[in-house]
Design an enzyme around this catalytic site. Structure first.
Site, PDB file in Angstrom:
ATOM      1  CG  ASP A 133      -2.133  -1.021   1.104  1.00  0.00           C
ATOM      2  OD1 ASP A 133      -2.952  -0.555   0.486  1.00  0.00           O
ATOM      3  OD2 ASP A 133      -1.712  -1.979   1.870  1.00  0.00           O
ATOM      4  CG  HIS A 173      -8.136   2.781   1.552  1.00  0.00           C
ATOM      5  ND1 HIS A 173      -7.385   2.431   0.511  1.00  0.00           N
ATOM      6  CD2 HIS A 173      -7.855   1.728   2.595  1.00  0.00           C
ATOM      7  CE1 HIS A 173      -6.663   1.362   0.690  1.00  0.00           C
ATOM      8  NE2 HIS A 173      -6.952   1.034   2.171  1.00  0.00           N
ATOM      9  CG  ASP A 181      -7.791  -2.085   8.050  1.00  0.00           C
ATOM     10  OD1 ASP A 181      -7.224  -2.802   7.420  1.00  0.00           O
ATOM     11  OD2 ASP A 181      -8.768  -1.314   7.874  1.00  0.00           O
ATOM     12  CE  LYS A 375      -8.857  -6.313  -2.154  1.00  0.00           C
ATOM     13  NZ  LYS A 375      -8.106  -5.947  -1.113  1.00  0.00           N
ATOM     14  CG  HIS A 380     -18.777 -14.389   1.286  1.00  0.00           C
ATOM     15  ND1 HIS A 380     -19.372 -15.087   2.562  1.00  0.00           N
ATOM     16  CD2 HIS A 380     -17.686 -13.923   1.783  1.00  0.00           C
ATOM     17  CE1 HIS A 380     -18.585 -14.694   3.544  1.00  0.00           C
ATOM     18  NE2 HIS A 380     -17.566 -14.319   3.313  1.00  0.00           N
ATOM     19  CB  THR A 422     -11.293 -10.522  -1.957  1.00  0.00           C
ATOM     20  OG1 THR A 422     -12.829 -10.106  -2.101  1.00  0.00           O
ATOM     21  CG2 THR A 422     -10.707  -9.071  -2.316  1.00  0.00           C
ATOM     22  CG  ASN A 461      -5.140 -14.809   1.116  1.00  0.00           C
ATOM     23  OD1 ASN A 461      -4.365 -14.307   0.340  1.00  0.00           O
ATOM     24  ND2 ASN A 461      -5.148 -14.888   2.556  1.00  0.00           N
ATOM     25  CB  ALA A 462     -11.127 -12.878   2.554  1.00  0.00           C
ATOM     26  CG  LEU A 463     -10.051 -13.093   6.857  1.00  0.00           C
ATOM     27  CD1 LEU A 463     -11.005 -13.617   7.942  1.00  0.00           C
ATOM     28  CD2 LEU A 463      -9.676 -11.713   7.245  1.00  0.00           C
TER      29      LEU A 463
END
Length: 593
Positions: A133, A173, A181, A375, A380, A422, A461-463
């Site tokens: 980032d 952002h 985060d 992105k 879901h 994602t 991946n999300a996590l």
């Protein structure tokens, strides 16, 4: 069997890679000459005409041979790189996201030695590169157009020395307030100070709560920020990045620029902020009640002959279920003329927002050997409900009969952009039944839509997870029909970024299986430093194509079935059974960024 090489379905330069498998082997006879490659237009026409033959709902189909459930031996270190040239066509590059605070909020590259050691470990595992980032709140913190890139310059030098590639995110952002985060990096203080006297520069829900993690799209073209519009600020930032990082761009270190388009860097509204009390699987709230978006809606409704229409007041609160609201309930407002008008306006504003900023990104990086990317969030939960409530509040007007994602892909296509999605690691069976989640079907819909619209698709991946079950699901999505040992696979993602680099990932047990995962992403080939060998040559960025009308974009809302997915990957990392799924799985009942 007749075969044909085609572009659209692979996600790779889109003109050279479909091996004839399944019904696609019929395409030469349809187009007339076996040796002639069909055009993208012909393939898309074929897809539309034969849509009924795509299977979107059957998850149990066409199983492929799977390697033993026993763990694959860890690849041994070797100085000589060896490749099977045909198998290289199946290679999917793998990147790793750097820690959120690798550059501190005070703009300091704090632990260079520690990161260097970690990067060398990634390099030894065969990882292709890293993602980072580039925080607006750090770079332009001192005042308008007062940019300080020095710390990031030092970071880029280190990545270059470690012989890794770099994906750079233009992060407009706030860091903080979303899943995953662990630190807080606000947007620039001088922007927040403007918000103290004019809080409508921020996204606002129906009860008036302001969200300060990203500027509302209502001020995209309002010169309220020391004489500049929000889009002008983003454009100036990206131009400054190019000027100050030109050496790294020219050297080929930076391979793509992901342009932040909303909260968590995603093209969406901040509909489910944990900072305001949202919890999974709440439907979230519409975020269009700042005075600028309210005025915009009123003008649109009046022009449509309905000056009496107002923004929704019956869509519930963050943690409601759909059935608890009048808007999303059975025969709800979302099905009425008024509801459809609002949802179309709400989602179109998001589309135009992404389009305008990507236009500026294209101008900023024109001629550079980089790809642009955007992105899209993997929302879901409630996907299997008729109302798709959580997607609708986020700005994705996606229903069982309407595609909310293919218009985004079509918009990206004019900027030569990559669609980054994602939740690649998630499986339906891991989700709470009450949330009506469908991550597998959602991934299939979004990736298929990208391929149909002739854009590259990538994902994350999300996590963070470290188990074979998650890795195998990512591998399945990366090559939905497996490898082709004679050349390009039927379907292939452009790349995958793993979230994220940490001591936990590098712990001996976790890193051992991660290295196997990297090898499988590379189709059992060694790390390949030359992207040309797997058809990923990056050419100078061309000018964006002419702007598409809203009517052209909305043509893509026609729902087409997803392409076929195998039930499991043919590049299994080992394990993946019940016991493997019980370890390293944080019970993914919600989506991270």
């Amino acid at each position: 069997m007749r075969t044909v090489v085609c572009s659209m379905l692979s996600g790779q330069s889109m003109n050279n890679r479909l091996q004839g498998r399944s019904f696609f082997s019929e395409m030469p006879s349809i187009f007339g000459v076996e040796s002639v490659k069909p055009t993208v237009k012909q393939v898309k026409s074929f897809v539309l005409e034969h849509a009924s033959r795509f299977d979107s709902g059957n998850m149990e189909r066409n199983p492929q041979p799977v390697s033993s459930e026993m763990p694959t031996p860890e690849p041994e270190a070797s100085t000589a790189l060896t490749y099977d040239e045909k198998m290289l066509a199946n290679y999917v590059p793998i990147y790793v996201m750097l820690p959120l605070g690798v550059i501190t909020s005070d703009n300091v590259f704090e632990d260079k030695d520690g990161l260097e050691k970690q990067l060398k470990e990634l390099k030894s595992a065969g990882v292709d590169g890293v993602m980072v980032d580039i925080w607006w709140g750090i770079i332009e913190s001192k005042g308008p157009k007062q940019y300080d890139w020095s710390a990031y310059g030092s970071l880029f030098e280190l990545v270059q020395q470690c012989e890794l590639k770099l994906q750079a995110i233009m992060s407009f952002h706030q860091c903080g307030g979303n899943v995953g985060d662990v630190i807080t990096i606000p947007i620039p203080k001088w922007i927040l100070e403007i918000g103290e006297t004019n809080p409508d520069i921020f996204y606002t829900n129906r009860t008036g709560n302001r969200n300060k993690e990203y500027l509302t799209i209502g001020v995209d073209n309002q010169p309220l920020l020391y004489g500049r519009t929000a889009i002008e600020i983003y454009s100036d930032y990206m131009k400054s990045f190019r000027e100050n990082m030109s050496d790294f761009l020219d050297a080929g270190l930076i391979v793509d620029i992901e342009v932040g388009l909303g909260p968590a860097g995603e093209l969406r509204y901040p509909s489910y902020p944990q900072s305001q009390g949202w919890a999974f699987p709440g439907i979230g709230e519409f975020q269009c009640y700042d005075k600028y978006l309210q005025a915009d809606f009123k003008e649109a409704a009046t022009s449509a002959g309905h000056p009496e229409w107002d923004l929704p007041d019956n869509a519930g609160t963050y943690n409601d279920t759909p059935e608890a609201t009048e808007f999303f309930g059975a025969n709800g407002t979302y099905l009425t003329e008024k509801g459809k008008f609002f949802l179309t306006w709400y989602s179109n504003k998001l589309l135009n927002h992404g389009d305008e900023i990507l236009e500026e990104a294209n101008k900023a990086f024109l001629g550079c050997k980089v790809k642009l990317a955007a992105k899209v969030s993997g929302i879901h939960w409630w996907y299997k409900a008729d109302n798709h409530a959580a997607e609708l509040t986020a700005g994705y007007y996606n229903l069982n009969y309407r595609d909310g994602y293919r218009p985004i892909a079509r918009m990206l296509s004019r900027h030569h952009g990559i669609l980054n999605f994602t939740c690649l690691e998630m499986r339906d069976s891991e989700q709470s039944a009450g949330a009506k989640s469908g991550p597998q079907e959602l991934v299939q819909q979004v990736l298929s839509g990208g391929w149909i619209e002739n854009v590259e698709v990538a994902g994350e991946n999300a996590l963070s997870r470290y188990d074979a079950t998650a890795y195998n699901q990512i591998l399945l999505n990366a090559r939905p029909n497996g490898v082709n040992r004679e050349g390009p696979p039927l379907l292939r993602m452009y790349g995958v970024t793993y979230l994220r680099l940490s001591d936990e990932l590098l712990a001996a047990k976790n890193f051992k299986i991660f290295k196997i995962f990297v090898k499988k992403m590379h189709a059992d080939q060694d790390y390949c430093p030359d992207p040309k060998k797997y058809n990923h040559e990056i050419v100078p960025l061309e000018r964006s194509k002419p702007k598409l009308s809203i009517e052209e974009l909305l043509e893509a809302t026609r729902k087409l079935p997803a392409f076929q997915w195998d039930t499991q990957t043919d590049m299994n990392v080992g394990g993946g059974g019940l016991l493997a799924g019980l370890f390293g799985n944080p019970l993914l009942f919600f989506k991270g960024s």
